[in-house]
Motif scaffolding. Sequence first.
Motif, PDB file in Angstrom:
ATOM      1  N   ARG A   5      -2.031  38.786  40.747  1.00 16.88           N
ATOM      2  CA  ARG A   5      -2.372  38.823  39.323  1.00 16.88           C
ATOM      3  C   ARG A   5      -3.872  38.750  39.156  1.00 16.88           C
ATOM      4  O   ARG A   5      -4.562  38.050  39.888  1.00 16.88           O
ATOM      5  CB  ARG A   5      -1.760  37.626  38.606  1.00 16.88           C
ATOM      6  N   PHE A   6      -4.354  39.475  38.176  1.00 20.15           N
ATOM      7  CA  PHE A   6      -5.756  39.411  37.797  1.00 20.15           C
ATOM      8  C   PHE A   6      -5.795  38.875  36.376  1.00 20.15           C
ATOM      9  O   PHE A   6      -5.298  39.529  35.458  1.00 20.15           O
ATOM     10  CB  PHE A   6      -6.413  40.782  37.871  1.00 20.15           C
ATOM     11  N   ASP A   7      -6.349  37.700  36.221  1.00 17.87           N
ATOM     12  CA  ASP A   7      -6.354  37.072  34.900  1.00 17.87           C
ATOM     13  C   ASP A   7      -7.450  37.608  33.987  1.00 17.87           C
ATOM     14  O   ASP A   7      -7.337  37.530  32.775  1.00 17.87           O
ATOM     15  CB  ASP A   7      -6.481  35.558  35.045  1.00 17.87           C
ATOM     16  N   ASP A   8      -8.510  38.121  34.581  1.00 17.86           N
ATOM     17  CA  ASP A   8      -9.558  38.699  33.735  1.00 17.86           C
ATOM     18  C   ASP A   8     -10.316  39.771  34.509  1.00 17.86           C
ATOM     19  O   ASP A   8     -10.193  39.915  35.720  1.00 17.86           O
ATOM     20  CB  ASP A   8     -10.506  37.625  33.192  1.00 17.86           C
ATOM     21  N   TRP A   9     -11.113  40.530  33.753  1.00 16.35           N
ATOM     22  CA  TRP A   9     -11.836  41.666  34.303  1.00 16.35           C
ATOM     23  C   TRP A   9     -12.831  41.236  35.382  1.00 16.35           C
ATOM     24  O   TRP A   9     -13.065  41.966  36.340  1.00 16.35           O
ATOM     25  CB  TRP A   9     -12.538  42.416  33.177  1.00 16.35           C
ATOM     26  N   SER A  10     -13.407  40.055  35.289  1.00 14.88           N
ATOM     27  CA  SER A  10     -14.406  39.614  36.274  1.00 14.88           C
ATOM     28  C   SER A  10     -13.795  39.489  37.676  1.00 14.88           C
ATOM     29  O   SER A  10     -14.462  39.735  38.666  1.00 14.88           O
ATOM     30  CB  SER A  10     -15.065  38.299  35.848  1.00 14.88           C
ATOM     31  N   GLN A  11     -12.517  39.127  37.750  1.00 15.12           N
ATOM     32  CA  GLN A  11     -11.860  39.058  39.055  1.00 15.12           C
ATOM     33  C   GLN A  11     -11.730  40.449  39.669  1.00 15.12           C
ATOM     34  O   GLN A  11     -11.931  40.632  40.867  1.00 15.12           O
ATOM     35  CB  GLN A  11     -10.477  38.412  38.936  1.00 15.12           C
ATOM     36  N   GLU A  13     -13.714  43.022  39.019  1.00 14.90           N
ATOM     37  CA  GLU A  13     -15.069  43.431  39.400  1.00 14.90           C
ATOM     38  C   GLU A  13     -15.500  42.780  40.706  1.00 14.90           C
ATOM     39  O   GLU A  13     -16.111  43.418  41.559  1.00 14.90           O
ATOM     40  CB  GLU A  13     -16.065  43.078  38.293  1.00 14.90           C
TER      41      GLU A  13
END
Length: 130
Positions: A5-11, A13
């Motif tokens: 899972r990727f909780d936000d765009w920064s992860q 990137e």
Amino acid sequence: GIMVRFDDWSQIERIEREIADAFFVRIKGLLEALLSELCGDEPNWKTAEHLLESISKSTGRAPKLSSEDNAQLSKFCVIRNKIAHCDGRVDFKAHEKLPELKEGTDIWHNRHTVRNWFDLASRLVEAVGH
């Protein structure tokens, strides 16, 4: 099974930058191996001028690159040296040569720059081989 899972765009990137860095290191290694094979000696990576001079001495002729490729090769050598000798950390010397790199930061790549480095490596190997 395990779910990623990727909780936000920064992860996303961060992972992209890590993968792009790995590709740059791989391109660097392949380019070093190919140039060593083509030249018979380990090329001098200190600067683009040193690199081209060491290739010329080994092969008896200078590879012909465009002025844009020469500029990119200079940048590649700076980045290559920081990755090879400083774990990818930008020091004052690298910042002096490439002001867009901030001293004390890590060198990051993205998909676009990795594609450009790959294209440059191809053109350099082509120029050395002909």
